[in-house]
Design an enzyme around this catalytic site. Structure first.
Site, mmCIF file in Angstrom:
data_model
loop_
_atom_site.group_PDB
_atom_site.id
_atom_site.type_symbol
_atom_site.label_atom_id
_atom_site.label_comp_id
_atom_site.label_asym_id
_atom_site.label_seq_id
_atom_site.Cartn_x
_atom_site.Cartn_y
_atom_site.Cartn_z
ATOM 1 N N HIS A 9 45.903 64.887 -0.326
ATOM 2 C CA HIS A 9 46.872 65.059 0.774
ATOM 3 C C HIS A 9 48.125 64.219 0.510
ATOM 4 O O HIS A 9 48.077 63.204 -0.222
ATOM 5 C CB HIS A 9 46.230 64.640 2.106
ATOM 6 C CG HIS A 9 45.768 63.219 2.142
ATOM 7 N ND1 HIS A 9 46.630 62.156 2.352
ATOM 8 C CD2 HIS A 9 44.549 62.667 1.963
ATOM 9 C CE1 HIS A 9 45.966 61.037 2.317
ATOM 10 N NE2 HIS A 9 44.706 61.309 2.070
ATOM 11 N N ARG A 60 45.105 65.592 7.669
ATOM 12 C CA ARG A 60 46.029 65.299 6.576
ATOM 13 C C ARG A 60 45.825 66.223 5.370
ATOM 14 O O ARG A 60 46.788 66.629 4.710
ATOM 15 C CB ARG A 60 45.978 63.836 6.165
ATOM 16 C CG ARG A 60 44.614 63.304 5.738
ATOM 17 C CD ARG A 60 44.624 61.803 5.710
ATOM 18 N NE ARG A 60 43.459 61.138 5.146
ATOM 19 C CZ ARG A 60 42.381 60.797 5.844
ATOM 20 N NH1 ARG A 60 42.316 61.082 7.145
ATOM 21 N NH2 ARG A 60 41.361 60.175 5.262
ATOM 22 N N GLU A 87 37.328 62.592 3.045
ATOM 23 C CA GLU A 87 37.498 61.341 2.319
ATOM 24 C C GLU A 87 36.185 60.539 2.362
ATOM 25 O O GLU A 87 35.353 60.750 3.253
ATOM 26 C CB GLU A 87 38.644 60.542 2.976
ATOM 27 C CG GLU A 87 38.903 59.167 2.362
ATOM 28 C CD GLU A 87 39.204 59.229 0.881
ATOM 29 O OE1 GLU A 87 40.362 59.012 0.506
ATOM 30 O OE2 GLU A 87 38.262 59.500 0.107
ATOM 31 N N HIS A 182 40.985 64.536 -0.602
ATOM 32 C CA HIS A 182 41.352 63.128 -0.412
ATOM 33 C C HIS A 182 41.203 62.335 -1.709
ATOM 34 O O HIS A 182 40.521 62.780 -2.633
ATOM 35 C CB HIS A 182 40.463 62.534 0.677
ATOM 36 C CG HIS A 182 40.533 63.297 1.958
ATOM 37 N ND1 HIS A 182 41.347 62.954 3.013
ATOM 38 C CD2 HIS A 182 39.911 64.449 2.341
ATOM 39 C CE1 HIS A 182 41.213 63.840 3.985
ATOM 40 N NE2 HIS A 182 40.374 64.766 3.604
HETATM 41 O O1 LIG Z 1 40.816 56.325 3.093
HETATM 42 C C1 LIG Z 1 41.804 55.679 2.759
HETATM 43 O O2 LIG Z 1 42.098 54.535 3.134
HETATM 44 C C2 LIG Z 1 42.727 56.322 1.742
HETATM 45 O O3 LIG Z 1 42.729 57.685 1.916
HETATM 46 C C3 LIG Z 1 42.238 56.014 0.364
HETATM 47 O O4 LIG Z 1 42.207 54.677 0.326
HETATM 48 P P1 LIG Z 1 41.916 53.924 -1.037
HETATM 49 O O5 LIG Z 1 42.970 54.412 -2.014
HETATM 50 O O6 LIG Z 1 42.057 52.494 -0.636
HETATM 51 O O7 LIG Z 1 40.533 54.313 -1.450
#
Ligand SMILES: O=C(O)[C@H](O)COP(=O)(O)O
Length: 228
Positions: A9, A60, A87, A182
């Site tokens: 996203h 998202r 995610e 994600h």
């Molecule tokens: O879920 C989250 O915070 C982001 O989408 C990905 O976070 P990260 O890059 O810290 O894993």
């Protein structure tokens, strides 16, 4: 031959605020909308035509898919949404500032939580306010499968059934597929299809809104990979 496009996203409102997000359902930032539209223009310029689209049940990713398909004149493409493409669930870290978390627990610990393969974050319990157990979009799930937090290993384990039953099936049939998801759910699938080791996956990142284009043969062996 078939084409598989992974697209993380566009920048989200919580990416902009540097907050752990996971299964929290936040919108795209203005920059994230532009990233998604630009991705669609790149896909159009590359002449990539899709037969099937997949995304998560989080705003998202859904909006990124729709902006990208609209910009490439393919908003009509059939789409399936699944929680299995969500995610990675960040557990009790969700909503916390990543820098403040590093100040509190140390940079190394946060890096391990963010990028290791099998280390779980601090977990949420089912009766915690932020638990997904209270979200009606997961009402059909067995409550025991609703995570209180995930590592990449668990994320991959719940994504693989969807990959095999839907995405890989389409690809083997020669269909071109786009998956808008994600950073970590796509890191997990990338690990799986590229056979990346548990150690090396720590160094794999997915940029927001950047299409990753794979050419696959009938055995789903990768014959080419390019980032647009
Ligand atoms: O879920 C989250 O915070 C982001 O989408 C990905 O976070 P990260 O890059 O810290 O894993």
């Amino acid at each position: 031959m078939a084409k598989l496009v992974f697209i993380r996203h566009g920048q989200s409102e919580w990416n902009l605020k540097n907050l752990f997000t996971g299964w929290e359902d936040v919108n795209l930032s203005e920059q994230g909308v532009e990233e998604a539209k630009a991705a669609g223009r790149k896909l159009k310029e590359a002449g990539i035509e899709f037969d099937q689209a997949y995304t998560s049940v989080l705003t998202r990713a859904i909006k990124t898919l729709h902006f990208a398909l609209e910009e490439s004149d393919q908003l009509w493409v059939p789409e399936v949404k699944s929680w299995r493409l969500n995610e990675r669930h960040y557990g009790a870290l969700q909503g916390m500032d990543k820098k403040e978390t590093a100040d509190k627990y140390g940079e190394d610990q946060v890096h391990i939580w963010r990028r290791s393969y099998d280390t779980l974050p601090p977990l949420l319990s089912a009766d915690d306010e932020g638990s997904a157990a209270n979200d009606r979009r997961y009402a059909d799930l067995d409550p025991r499968t609703i995570p209180g937090g995930e590592n990449l290993k668990v994320t991959l384990e719940r994504a693989i059934p969807f990959w095999e039953d839907h995405i890989a099936k389409d690809l083997r049939a020669g269909k071109n597929v786009i998956v808008a998801a994600h950073g970590n759910s796509l890191r997990a699938l990338t690990k799986y299809i590229e056979n990346i080791s548990d150690e090396d996956i720590m160094d794999v990142e997915m940029a927001t809104g950047q299409p990753v284009v794979y050419d696959l043969d009938r055995d789903l062996q990768i014959t080419n990979k390019v980032k647009l």
